[in-house]
Design an enzyme around this catalytic site. Sequence first.
Site, PDB file in Angstrom:
ATOM      1  N   TYR A 139     108.964  49.483 113.696  1.00  0.00           N
ATOM      2  CA  TYR A 139     109.389  48.041 113.240  1.00  0.00           C
ATOM      3  C   TYR A 139     109.384  46.903 114.122  1.00  0.00           C
ATOM      4  O   TYR A 139     110.022  46.081 114.188  1.00  0.00           O
ATOM      5  CB  TYR A 139     110.383  48.124 112.495  1.00  0.00           C
ATOM      6  CG  TYR A 139     111.042  46.882 111.395  1.00  0.00           C
ATOM      7  CD1 TYR A 139     109.823  46.191 110.772  1.00  0.00           C
ATOM      8  CD2 TYR A 139     112.185  46.630 110.983  1.00  0.00           C
ATOM      9  CE1 TYR A 139     110.110  45.191 109.906  1.00  0.00           C
ATOM     10  CE2 TYR A 139     112.279  45.397 110.226  1.00  0.00           C
ATOM     11  CZ  TYR A 139     111.281  44.769 109.646  1.00  0.00           C
ATOM     12  OH  TYR A 139     111.469  43.873 108.816  1.00  0.00           O
ATOM     13  N   CYS A 178     117.299  50.842 119.193  1.00  0.00           N
ATOM     14  CA  CYS A 178     116.359  51.805 119.049  1.00  0.00           C
ATOM     15  C   CYS A 178     115.617  52.049 117.770  1.00  0.00           C
ATOM     16  O   CYS A 178     114.567  52.666 117.570  1.00  0.00           O
ATOM     17  CB  CYS A 178     116.930  53.197 119.517  1.00  0.00           C
ATOM     18  SG  CYS A 178     118.352  54.001 118.230  1.00  0.00           S
ATOM     19  N   GLY A 179     116.006  51.251 116.734  1.00  0.00           N
ATOM     20  CA  GLY A 179     115.566  51.506 115.556  1.00  0.00           C
ATOM     21  C   GLY A 179     115.516  52.698 114.789  1.00  0.00           C
ATOM     22  O   GLY A 179     116.459  53.293 114.890  1.00  0.00           O
ATOM     23  N   GLY A 181     114.119  55.038 116.276  1.00  0.00           N
ATOM     24  CA  GLY A 181     113.997  55.992 117.329  1.00  0.00           C
ATOM     25  C   GLY A 181     112.482  56.191 117.689  1.00  0.00           C
ATOM     26  O   GLY A 181     112.089  57.430 118.193  1.00  0.00           O
ATOM     27  N   GLN A 204     119.572  53.810 109.973  1.00  0.00           N
ATOM     28  CA  GLN A 204     118.606  54.050 111.154  1.00  0.00           C
ATOM     29  C   GLN A 204     119.015  55.473 111.771  1.00  0.00           C
ATOM     30  O   GLN A 204     118.132  56.333 112.151  1.00  0.00           O
ATOM     31  CB  GLN A 204     118.288  52.797 112.175  1.00  0.00           C
ATOM     32  CG  GLN A 204     117.618  51.770 111.493  1.00  0.00           C
ATOM     33  CD  GLN A 204     117.351  50.650 112.525  1.00  0.00           C
ATOM     34  OE1 GLN A 204     118.147  50.521 113.547  1.00  0.00           O
ATOM     35  NE2 GLN A 204     116.449  49.982 112.328  1.00  0.00           N
ATOM     36  N   CYS A 356     105.514  34.673 108.837  1.00  0.00           N
ATOM     37  CA  CYS A 356     105.609  35.179 110.088  1.00  0.00           C
ATOM     38  C   CYS A 356     104.171  35.733 110.589  1.00  0.00           C
ATOM     39  O   CYS A 356     103.608  35.152 111.711  1.00  0.00           O
ATOM     40  CB  CYS A 356     106.582  36.451 110.350  1.00  0.00           C
ATOM     41  SG  CYS A 356     108.046  36.134 110.060  1.00  0.00           S
TER      42      CYS A 356
END
Length: 385
Positions: A139, A178-179, A181, A204, A356
């Site tokens: 992400y 780490c989100g 991973g 997560q 964005c």
Amino acid sequence: MLREALFRGPPQDDTRSSKFRVLSGLLAQAGIEVDGPEPWDMRIHSPDLPARLLAQGSLGLGESYMDGEWDADQLDEFFARLLRARLGERVQPARIVMHALSAHIFNRQTRRRAWQVGERHYDLGNDFYAAMLDPRMTYTCAYWKNADDLASAQEAKLDLVCRKLKLEPGMRLLDIGCGWGSLIGYAAEHYGVECVGVTVSREQVEWARARYARLPVEFRLQDYREVDEAFDRVASIGMFEHVGRKNFRTFMQVARRCLHPDGLLLLHTIGKNTQRGATDPWIDRYIFPNGDLPAVGQIGRAVDDLFVVEDLHNFGADYDRTLMAWHANFEAAWPQLADRLGERFRRMWRYYLLSCAGAFRARDIQLWQWVLSPAGVPGGYRRIN
């Protein structure tokens, strides 16, 4: 059309007509028309929209889109044009000024508040993010230099990080934020390193522990400020945006105390072009609570006398393409998500992704990878792209 109705309205609608003219004039400076023929033109569905936008600024722009009061077929390009023309600087309601002021005065990213973004954003559901992201659930900005699809571009980014860190088998890598991973999973698989990842998202941790159960990796539900052990390398990919200006220095001190004297830190973060202002109030309310994009100077002050800046790489234009890929995946998956999330969420998420994308296209915000060392790499650090 609505613009014609406003101009033909009775005398009591003079105020509406006046505000419509003001809004139309502002948009024209960005090459945007109301009810115009181009896909980035704004279609107004509510006669009260001009007054709302002039009174509420960017917060009103996002909330009115969620409410269905306006549309643009190509929302990403609408925002690219809006931001290139810097129209946001000309509409500054008191509420937005106060929002920016509070970011300067208060620490909005304390240990207690740090968990809010995990609960409200990253814990939306692993099935939701799996539908939008690549198979590794990465992400953050992909690296499209030699890639044609999202999965390949994300693996290229992960490999770029590993090469910049000069990973070798047997090293220990700490991933702060780490989100799901993706980095430490990739690093363990391809570079033979042991890894620890910390995150404030329960979803997560649950997903990453199951995905990488057979690898020498550990996932912790933990605030970064609590980590105090030695690593050969430290990385932080897309988490520094949640640290906050009051804590930039603290973050760097934590990274320094965790890093061997001959180690390397790689910081991958979205950044802004100026130290003024604060996170857009709509993004703060609906997407990333307590977020705070850093500027180059703020990072520079945070690393002062802690690290040597070995390399700074900007590939912010790649985030435009990444966000457009996420948006395509999100829209394709929407039929399976609609009943659970509802149409207002769809408009909110579409606005988030495409606004964005437009911001990166306009170069209003950037994506940086910093490589830092505690005392300087002997002989110099070789640039890797």
